[in-house]
Design a protein around this motif. Structure first.
Motif, PDB file in Angstrom:
ATOM      1  N   PRO A   4       0.825  -1.209   0.000  1.00  0.00           N
ATOM      2  CA  PRO A   4       0.000   0.000   0.000  1.00  0.00           C
ATOM      3  C   PRO A   4       0.859   1.259   0.000  1.00  0.00           C
ATOM      4  CG  PRO A   4      -0.843  -1.601   1.575  1.00  0.00           C
ATOM      5  CD  PRO A   4       0.478  -2.123   1.101  1.00  0.00           C
ATOM      6  N   ALA A   5       0.404   2.287  -0.718  1.00  0.00           N
ATOM      7  CA  ALA A   5       1.153   3.535  -0.823  1.00  0.00           C
ATOM      8  C   ALA A   5       1.211   4.226   0.531  1.00  0.00           C
ATOM      9  CB  ALA A   5       0.509   4.442  -1.864  1.00  0.00           C
ATOM     10  N   THR A   6       2.326   4.884   0.812  1.00  0.00           N
ATOM     11  CA  THR A   6       2.484   5.632   2.050  1.00  0.00           C
ATOM     12  C   THR A   6       1.749   6.956   1.940  1.00  0.00           C
ATOM     13  OG1 THR A   6       4.473   6.730   1.252  1.00  0.00           O
ATOM     14  CG2 THR A   6       4.759   4.590   2.355  1.00  0.00           C
ATOM     15  N   PRO A   7       1.407   7.593   3.084  1.00  0.00           N
ATOM     16  CA  PRO A   7       0.768   8.921   3.029  1.00  0.00           C
ATOM     17  C   PRO A   7       1.573   9.926   2.212  1.00  0.00           C
ATOM     18  CG  PRO A   7       0.605   8.010   5.234  1.00  0.00           C
ATOM     19  CD  PRO A   7       1.482   7.070   4.461  1.00  0.00           C
ATOM     20  N   GLN A   8       2.905   9.830   2.292  1.00  0.00           N
ATOM     21  CA  GLN A   8       3.731  10.763   1.531  1.00  0.00           C
ATOM     22  C   GLN A   8       3.564  10.522   0.029  1.00  0.00           C
ATOM     23  OE1 GLN A   8       7.899  10.706   2.515  1.00  0.00           O
ATOM     24  NE2 GLN A   8       8.474  12.077   0.838  1.00  0.00           N
ATOM     25  N   ALA A   9       3.544   9.245  -0.369  1.00  0.00           N
ATOM     26  CA  ALA A   9       3.386   8.932  -1.786  1.00  0.00           C
ATOM     27  C   ALA A   9       2.020   9.381  -2.292  1.00  0.00           C
ATOM     28  CB  ALA A   9       3.567   7.430  -2.007  1.00  0.00           C
ATOM     29  N   VAL A  10       0.992   9.217  -1.467  1.00  0.00           N
ATOM     30  CA  VAL A  10      -0.349   9.672  -1.838  1.00  0.00           C
ATOM     31  C   VAL A  10      -0.347  11.186  -2.017  1.00  0.00           C
ATOM     32  CG1 VAL A  10      -2.727   9.909  -1.038  1.00  0.00           C
ATOM     33  CG2 VAL A  10      -1.533   7.722  -0.770  1.00  0.00           C
ATOM     34  N   ALA A  11       0.265  11.890  -1.084  1.00  0.00           N
ATOM     35  CA  ALA A  11       0.304  13.359  -1.159  1.00  0.00           C
ATOM     36  C   ALA A  11       1.045  13.836  -2.402  1.00  0.00           C
ATOM     37  CB  ALA A  11       0.965  13.918   0.101  1.00  0.00           C
ATOM     38  N   GLU A  12       2.087  13.117  -2.793  1.00  0.00           N
ATOM     39  CA  GLU A  12       2.856  13.507  -3.973  1.00  0.00           C
ATOM     40  C   GLU A  12       2.057  13.332  -5.256  1.00  0.00           C
ATOM     41  OE1 GLU A  12       6.311  11.082  -3.655  1.00  0.00           O
ATOM     42  OE2 GLU A  12       7.298  12.382  -2.169  1.00  0.00           O
TER      43      GLU A  12
END
Length: 357
Positions: A4-12
């Motif tokens: 699963p994508a990390t919160p940082q990756a989602v934000a990017e």
């Protein structure tokens, strides 16, 4: 499986998604067609209206059914750009576990070996091309049943090259089957399409391409969701095989058989029992719960959910878990009678390519 994508990756990824969505989702649809793509009839009725219950991306989708031939299709259909938008990130982010669960339910070494044995009853092929192979898990399992068959894979994604590097397929063909078919003409004794045609923009062109690639006397194996399954009426838009917006066509068995005959195939076997996948109740519950849970942290949302929503979502998911496990057990319990009745959710066809006239 993709983590699963990390919160940082989602934000990017969020700014790019929001830029796309600022232009609206209507541009992802072709004009609505007035006739059936299968038989040309204009006797169309709405079968289903729904949103994206898989990833919860913005947009709405309609399946219509032909009153003459019973073919069901997405109308208006997604454009290639629309398909790219709604396929993107499906195997990542919050829904990686859900996507992987659906995939594993439909394919396993035991199920794949059973598929290989079903075809081996008619032919022991020297060469077999698995279309829509993903990372080549079917060929790897089928090799155990047919050790002297050379298995190749074809897929539009990068996974087919991963399958080649891992030794699961001998040759990897990356691209669209209809585009690659001329170069592969007459190259295979067997072809397989497992839950593939329903994703294609034009299933008839795929079947024509298969006829071109198969040698005379070669065999084509197809598995598809059965749009006549009674689970469709029981569960409505929460029937997993509707799979909107990714499934563009739901083809009745009679239509597929007639088309195969018209293209120069002889249908040698039909099976509604073994292809049934026991997941309807559990998947329906997962889709229902997913629609009503607080929003997840997805890059297509305008902002990340606050701490209170994250805690509430997690608590509700834990609360639903016992019901989900019960539904999984119920799916397994009802699988034997479902396979013997019209509750079966999938069918298999094996067809032999006739000699050229």
């Amino acid at each position: 499986m993709t983590a699963p994508a990390t919160p940082q990756a989602v934000a990017e990824r969020r700014p790019a998604y929001l830029t796309e969505l600022a232009q609206g989702t209507e541009r992802f649809h072709e004009p609505r067609r007035p006739d059936c793509p299968w038989c040309g009839s204009t006797r169309l009725r709405t079968r289903l209206r729904t949103t994206d219950l898989l990833q919860h991306k913005p947009g709405s989708f309609t399946l219509v059914q032909c009153g003459s031939c019973a073919h069901s299709f997405q109308n208006p259909r997604l454009t290639p750009e629309g398909l790219d938008f709604y396929y993107r990130d499906f195997r990542e982010g919050r829904y990686a576990d859900q996507a992987e669960w659906i995939f594993r339910a439909r394919t396993s070494p035991h199920r794949d070996q059973s598929r290989a044995r079903a075809l081996a009853a008619f032919i022991e092929p020297e060469s077999w091309l698995d279309i829509g192979t993903g990372q080549g898990h079917f060929p790897a399992a089928a090799q155990e049943v047919l050790p002297y068959t050379a298995f190749d894979g074809l897929d539009s994604g990068d996974g087919v090259e991963e399958g080649r590097r891992a030794g699961r397929v001998e040759r990897a063909h990356q691209g669209l089957f209809t585009d690659l078919a001329p170069a592969l003409a007459g190259g295979y004794d067997a072809l397989s399409m497992f839950h593939y045609l329903e994703h294609s923009r034009d299933p008839r062109e795929e079947l024509k391409a298969a006829h071109r690639v198969l040698r005379p006397g070669g065999h084509l194996m197809i598995e598809l969701p059965d749009p006549e399954s009674r689970f469709a009426k029981l569960l409505g838009k929460y029937w997993i095989s509707y799979f909107q917006p990714q499934h563009l066509h739901l083809i009745p068995l009679a239509n597929l058989r007639a088309e195969l005959r018209a293209l120069g195939y002889t249908v040698v076997a039909v099976d509604r029992r073994e292809p049934h996948v026991p997941l309807d109740l559990a998947a329906g519950l997962a889709l229902f719960a997913g629609r009503h849970l607080p929003d997840a942290d997805d890059p297509w949302r305008t902002k990340a959910p606050g701490e209170a929503k994250r805690v509430l979502r997690k608590a509700l998911m834990y609360a639903v878990a016992p019901a989900f496990l019960t539904a999984c057990a119920a799916d397994r319990l009802v699988a034997p009678p479902a396979r013997r009745t019209r509750f079966s959710n999938a069918y298999r066809v094996i067809a032999r390519r006739d000699p050229d006239a």
